[in-house]
Write a protein that holds these residues in place. Sequence first.
Motif, PDB file in Angstrom:
ATOM      1  N   CYS A  19      21.274  38.320  58.584  1.00  0.00           N
ATOM      2  CA  CYS A  19      22.425  38.033  57.720  1.00  0.00           C
ATOM      3  C   CYS A  19      23.680  38.614  58.379  1.00  0.00           C
ATOM      4  CB  CYS A  19      22.190  38.654  56.345  1.00  0.00           C
ATOM      5  SG  CYS A  19      23.628  38.700  55.272  1.00  0.00           S
ATOM      6  N   PRO A  79      26.980  38.431  57.488  1.00  0.00           N
ATOM      7  CA  PRO A  79      27.866  39.186  56.594  1.00  0.00           C
ATOM      8  C   PRO A  79      27.293  40.575  56.254  1.00  0.00           C
ATOM      9  CG  PRO A  79      27.642  36.930  55.820  1.00  0.00           C
ATOM     10  CD  PRO A  79      26.635  37.103  56.925  1.00  0.00           C
ATOM     11  N   SER A 133      21.419  35.742  46.874  1.00  0.00           N
ATOM     12  CA  SER A 133      22.183  35.602  48.113  1.00  0.00           C
ATOM     13  C   SER A 133      22.564  37.005  48.564  1.00  0.00           C
ATOM     14  CB  SER A 133      23.422  34.732  47.892  1.00  0.00           C
ATOM     15  OG  SER A 133      24.282  35.337  46.962  1.00  0.00           O
ATOM     16  N   GLN A 165      28.612  41.259  44.542  1.00  0.00           N
ATOM     17  CA  GLN A 165      27.989  40.127  45.223  1.00  0.00           C
ATOM     18  C   GLN A 165      28.803  39.771  46.452  1.00  0.00           C
ATOM     19  OE1 GLN A 165      25.240  38.394  43.945  1.00  0.00           O
ATOM     20  NE2 GLN A 165      25.118  39.460  41.992  1.00  0.00           N
ATOM     21  N   GLY A 166      28.133  39.602  47.586  1.00  0.00           N
ATOM     22  CA  GLY A 166      28.832  39.216  48.804  1.00  0.00           C
ATOM     23  C   GLY A 166      29.282  40.418  49.604  1.00  0.00           C
ATOM     24  N   THR A 187      34.945  42.760  52.794  1.00  0.00           N
ATOM     25  CA  THR A 187      35.631  42.170  53.935  1.00  0.00           C
ATOM     26  C   THR A 187      36.462  43.175  54.721  1.00  0.00           C
ATOM     27  OG1 THR A 187      37.385  41.464  52.457  1.00  0.00           O
ATOM     28  CG2 THR A 187      35.672  39.850  52.970  1.00  0.00           C
TER      29      THR A 187
END
Length: 155
Positions: A50, A52, A119, A137-138, A141
């Motif tokens: 993954c 990210p 995810s 979530q995610g 950045t």
Amino acid sequence: NELDHSQAQYGVGKTMTDFSLTDTDGNTYRLSELLKEKKLVILDFWYTTCEPCKMEFPYFESAVQKYGDKMALLAINPINDERAMRTLRQQLNASNKTAISFPMMKDTCNLYLGFAVTSYPVTVFIDSNGVILDIHQGAYTSEKDFLTAIERYLH
């Protein structure tokens, strides 16, 4: 049931059931023990391919270096075996730029199912009482965003 969290339904404001996981170096981490020592426990659900997920690792390492006395971060992998995680750690630790010190572990008690992770990555913040403060979530950045989240929960 601390051995199987597949039927759990965790959410913000709920209290985590205790669990124990062993990292790729053979060290065992128990939530209840971490909560006695730390103000904040962070669970990060990830897997080895993954992108990210791996992008966040430098932010995590920075946070561990800065706040490791007050927080613990566990990188929990529901997908890959320990060999794959050890290989990735060796690759990352070959360079000072990408080296990591936080523990990586296989999700042997299905924590990801308790958080309904579908995810990746997913980052969970737990306070010293075991209460879930946030489920992010995610990927984060920026390092600044991740450190800001930690600072909000440490104060």
